[in-house]
Structure formats: C-alpha cells, structure tokens
Design an enzyme around this catalytic site. Structure first.
Site, short mmCIF file in Angstrom:
data_model
loop_
_atom_site.label_atom_id
_atom_site.label_comp_id
_atom_site.label_asym_id
_atom_site.label_seq_id
_atom_site.Cartn_x
_atom_site.Cartn_y
_atom_site.Cartn_z
N GLU A 191 -3.31 -4.85 29.38
CA GLU A 191 -3.58 -3.60 28.65
C GLU A 191 -2.27 -3.22 27.98
OE1 GLU A 191 -6.47 -2.33 28.48
OE2 GLU A 191 -7.56 -2.76 30.32
N CYS A 225 -1.28 5.13 25.34
CA CYS A 225 -1.62 3.93 24.57
C CYS A 225 -2.76 4.23 23.60
CB CYS A 225 -1.98 2.78 25.49
SG CYS A 225 -3.24 3.20 26.69
P1 NAP Z 1 7.02 -1.84 29.84
O1 NAP Z 1 8.46 -1.69 29.59
O2 NAP Z 1 6.35 -3.06 29.40
O3 NAP Z 1 6.82 -1.59 31.41
C1 NAP Z 1 5.57 -1.69 32.01
C2 NAP Z 1 5.73 -2.41 33.33
O4 NAP Z 1 6.09 -3.77 33.08
C3 NAP Z 1 6.84 -1.85 34.21
O5 NAP Z 1 6.46 -1.95 35.55
C4 NAP Z 1 8.00 -2.78 33.92
O6 NAP Z 1 8.94 -2.82 34.97
C5 NAP Z 1 7.29 -4.09 33.77
N1 NAP Z 1 7.98 -5.09 32.96
C6 NAP Z 1 8.79 -4.90 31.91
N2 NAP Z 1 9.20 -6.07 31.40
C7 NAP Z 1 8.62 -7.04 32.15
C8 NAP Z 1 8.67 -8.46 32.14
N3 NAP Z 1 9.37 -9.13 31.23
N4 NAP Z 1 7.95 -9.13 33.06
C9 NAP Z 1 7.22 -8.47 33.97
N5 NAP Z 1 7.16 -7.13 34.06
C10 NAP Z 1 7.84 -6.42 33.14
O7 NAP Z 1 6.18 -0.69 29.17
P2 NAP Z 1 6.56 0.83 29.05
O8 NAP Z 1 7.47 1.01 27.89
O9 NAP Z 1 6.98 1.35 30.35
O10 NAP Z 1 5.11 1.44 28.74
C11 NAP Z 1 4.71 1.75 27.46
C12 NAP Z 1 3.80 0.72 26.86
O11 NAP Z 1 2.65 0.54 27.67
C13 NAP Z 1 3.28 1.16 25.52
O12 NAP Z 1 3.27 0.11 24.61
C14 NAP Z 1 1.87 1.61 25.82
O13 NAP Z 1 1.02 1.61 24.73
C15 NAP Z 1 1.47 0.63 26.88
N6 NAP Z 1 0.33 1.14 27.65
C16 NAP Z 1 -0.87 0.54 27.49
C17 NAP Z 1 -1.98 1.02 28.17
C18 NAP Z 1 -3.32 0.37 28.01
O14 NAP Z 1 -4.19 0.64 28.83
N7 NAP Z 1 -3.54 -0.46 27.04
C19 NAP Z 1 -1.84 2.11 29.01
C20 NAP Z 1 -0.60 2.70 29.14
C21 NAP Z 1 0.49 2.19 28.46
P3 NAP Z 1 10.32 -1.97 34.89
O15 NAP Z 1 9.95 -0.55 34.80
O16 NAP Z 1 11.01 -2.33 36.15
O17 NAP Z 1 11.03 -2.46 33.65
#
Ligand code: NAP
Length: 454
Positions: free
Chosen positions: A228, A262
C-alpha cells in the site's frame, strides 16, 4: 533512523528506545513460529472473542491511546480518538464476518465434491507507517489474527509507543502470547526478516522506495507481498455538482490528518465553467483553517510528523512556485517552533511542475482547470499513482464514464475517498498491489486450497 518519540509540536524528545538485539529478535521469531503451530488450531469463536475484547479495550481507553498518537506524530487529538474508535469497529467487523469470509466455498466440477478452503500461512510481517499509527496496524493485524496467522509488526521508528501500546492491547485482550508481537527494529533489519524461512509473507504500507526494496527481497525469496504505497488522488468537480458540498468536502479531503494521508485528495481538477466559483470558496475555507496545537479541540491542522517531511514539502512548493505557479493561500512554513506548514493552495501550475507527478504529503492543494470530463480523466490518469479518486457530478453518464475510465483502486462519486472495513482498499500502478479490508483483504494471506473428491 533512531527509534524515538519526538513531539512534532515542540521538537522535544519524549522517549528513546533501544532496538532489539539479534538474540532478542531471534527469540521473538522463534516464539511466533512455535505459537503458529497451536494458534492456527484455535476456533473462530475464540479469535472473535479476543478481538471483541480488543475492541472493548480500545473503546475504554480511546483518549489515552489518542494522546499517545498525537504526541508522537501530531494528528489532532479528536482525529486520533476517532481512529481508535475505527479500530474497535474493525475488530468487531472481522470478529463477526471472518467465519463467513473464510468458510469452505463449494464449487461444481467433474468431482462428486469440490471445495475451496482458506488456511492460514504462518508468520506475516507487517512494515507500517506512522501516519495512521493505529489504523494501519489494525487493518493488517485483525484479519491476520482472525485467519489464524500470527503477526510481527515493524512499525515506523517515530511511533514506538503506539507500536508497544498495540501489542499490549492484544495481550490484554487474551490473544495468545506470540500471536502478535511488536519488533522495535530499524528499516535496515527488514530484509533479513523477509528472507527468514519462518516468515511466510509480508505487507508494507509506506513510500515507493520502501515498497520496492521489500518487494525485491520478497521476490527473491518467492514470498507473497501486499503493498500500500503513495497516492496523488484526483478530486474532480464538474458543473452539475453540488458546489457547496464539493468545496467543504474538498477541504476535509485535503487537510485531514494534517494533509498526510495516502488517499487524501491532492489534485483538484475543476471544470472551467465553475472553476472561479470553486476556487474562491476553496481559498476562503483554507484561509479560515485553524493551525496549531493538535491537543486543542478547535484545531483543524496540526504539525507535520517530522522536520524531514516539512522540509520536503517546503521544497516541493518552492519548486512549483519557481516553475511559475500562483500561490492562492499559504505557501510557507510557519515561524513558530514545530513542524507547521500553512494550508496552501497552488494554481496555474505549469505542465511538468511537481504536482503533476509527485505526492505532496502535507496540507497543500493543487488546483487545475479543465474544459470537460474527458480532459479531467486524462489529467487524473496522467500520474504514476492509482490509489483513489473522487468525482463530483450529478450527471449519470458522466458518473459512469468516470467510474469506468479512472485508473485507481477506488472511485468515490459525490463523496470523499475513505477506507471502510466492508470494502477492499488498495491501489494500482505505483500505488501498490493487493488489497486490505473486506473479504478480499482477509483472503490475501491464506492458502487458497482446492479440494477435489472423486
Ligand atoms: P516510509 O518511509 O516508506 O516508512 C514506512 C515504513 O517502512 C516504516 O516502518 C519504515 O521504517 C519502513 N521502511 C522504510 N524504508 C524501508 C526499506 N528500505 N525497507 C524496509 N522497510 C522500510 O514511509 P513514510 O514516509 O513513513 O509514509 C508515508 C508514505 O506512506 C506516503 O507515500 C503515503 O502515501 C504512504 N501511505 C500509503 C498508504 C496506503 O494505504 N496506500 C497508507 C498510508 C501511507 P522506519 O520508520 O524505521 O524508516
């Protein structure tokens, strides 16, 4: 990233956490693995009872959990409490419906008896974001547990207290020890977990790079994944729409959760005939939004979750303005301490500027004018995202055309895109794949076994 709670209003470090050691992590994995052997044999009645009890705990302690969320990531307290209530509703929904969703399904073939059975897979790893720190986790965990799987949660590093609180809720609700565990670890330790033979599948909600990284490792190990990811949802308003309702919904759809959703509407695509009227009302309402302390009940927009998100949003707005866009409201960081950004509306956006392709994760709306529905759909589909879309028209033909042609996981007509346990949720294109919620969500992480008896 350090595992820490930092108040986005003040920048104060509230609490820091030491990541699990390798042996602590191994202990939790081994416990999850052992637990699955017995947990998968528990009955739907038992699981439903645990989840109904989790719902009771959520409801009884909603203010306490709401405060944890607000302090860690800045959403308004009223929206945090509403999020806890939504999680309780989700628990009750799956407690009631999972037995039917996962009941044997008969089929007619050349056999005397044919069935489709849905069996749990084992340990499912969930990598979750901070923006809906309870809801994102519950919408994974509840169907996971009802299906007889066991869950491991790697939550975002800035919401560790939410992560621990959720594990405590399931524990207090009576969910067997080891069936749901929080892992306080950084993102750099996810790859090894996905590779571990005991972990059967993974789900990630978050950014595109995180999704790509997890999917690549899971692909290498041939494991199922649900992703997602981000979105830049269109909000299309055509001339037959109820303008007042469209404008007020547009504001909510953009700024809910301080703009960090999102499925927030991010691109407002308005038919020329009503564009001036829409924009005037939209700007007026944006300017009236109260930005401030998320603990206060009259606050509409709180801070962004981290200084990095604030800096990135500020850069995107500056790049759009440098490209020639007009700022109709806001357009700047607020001078006070904390990660505050003024609710912003951008218009006259030149082709190729960031709002055409990038997700703006904060209270920034981009307004586009189009001649007709065909142009609106073309613009809506011109991004790499495909999460949700909201279309406002009272013309039935236009409704049907939009539903058919918009490239998205959901189209809402005359309403705001939202998640609902009763229907599937997810995206297409670079917004991800697979579904959560509904009957489809609970069937993502099961072995769909065909049974054929002569
Ligand atoms: P993020 O940086 O990707 O973090 C999300 C999760 O992934 C965190 O637990 C993070 O851990 C982990 N993570 C980061 N890099 C990783 C990697 N290379 N390998 C494995 N895990 C990794 O996202 P965010 O900035 O916090 O969240 C915002 C994004 O999420 C936006 O793009 C939003 O649209 C999307 N989102 C989508 C939905 C949906 O349902 N489609 C819902 C909500 C949010 P750490 O915190 O330890 O870095």
């Amino acid at each position: 990233m350090a595992i820490a709670s930092i108040n986005p209003v003040t920048g104060e470090v509230l609490k820091t956490f030491t990541p699990l050691t390798e042996s602590e992590l191994e202990h939790k994995l081994a416990l999850a693995d052992r637990t699955f052997a017995t947990y998968k044999q528990t009955s739907f009645t038992d699981r439903a009872q645990w989840l109904n009890q989790a719902a009771n705990i959520l409801e009884a302690r909603k203010a306490e959990f709401g405060i944890i969320m607000t302090l860690e990531m800045g959403k308004t307290l009223k929206s945090a409490i509403a999020e806890v209530e939504k999680c309780a509703h989700l628990c009750r929904f799956y407690a009631e419906h999972a037995p039917a969703f996962l009941a044997d399904t008969p089929a007619i073939t050349d056999a005397s008896r044919t069935l489709i059975r849905y069996q749990p897979m084992g340990i499912i790893l969930a990598v979750m974001p901070w923006n809906f720190p309870f809801w994102q986790v519950f919408r994974f965990a509840v169907p996971c547990l009802m299906a007889g799987n066991v869950g491991l949660l790697k939550h975002a590093s800035n919401v560790p207290q939410c992560a621990l609180a959720i594990a405590e809720i399931f524990h207090l609700a009576g969910v067997p020890e080891g069936a749901f565990q929080t892992l306080l670890i950084g993102a750099d330790r996810v790859a090894n977990l996905v590779a571990d033979v005991r972990v059967k599948a993974a789900t990630l909600t978050g950014s595109e790079p995180a999704g790509q990284s997890l999917a690549a490792i899971a692909g290498h190990h041939l494991k199922k994944v649900v992703l997602e990811l981000g979105g830049s949802d269109p909000f299309i308003v055509l001339k037959s729409a109820d303008l007042e309702l469209a404008v007020s919904t547009a504001v909510t759809a953009r700024v809910m959760n301080n703009g960090q959703t999102c499925i927030a509407a991010k691109r407002f695509i308005i038919e020329e005939a009503i564009a001036d009227q829409f924009t005037e009302k939209f700007v007026e309402k944006f300017k009236a939004l109260k930005v401030g302390d998320p603990m206060q009940s009259d606050t509409d927009v709180g801070p962004l979750a981290t200084p990095q998100i604030l800096a990135e949003l500020d850069l995107q707005v500056k790049a759009t303005v440098d490209a020639g866009a007009k700022v109709l409201a806001g357009g700047y960081r607020l001078p006070e301490k904390g990660n505050f950004y003024a609710p912003t509306i951008l218009a006259d956006i030149p082709l190729g500027a960031p709002p055409y392709q990038e997700e703006f994760f904060g209270p920034v709306a981009s307004v586009f004018r189009v001649k007709n529905l065909a142009e609106a759909i073309a613009l809506a589909n011109s991004t790499s995202f495909g999460l949700g879309a909201s279309v406002w028209t009272n013309d039935l033909q236009e409704q049907e055309l939009a539903i058919e042609q918009i490239e998205a996981g959901a189209v809402f007509v005359n309403g705001m895109v939202k998640s609902d346990p009763r229907v599937p949720f997810g995206g297409i294109k670079r917004s991800g794949y697979g579904r959560e919620l509904g009957i489809e969500g609970i069937r993502e992480f099961v072995n769909i076994k065909t049974i054929w008896i002569r």
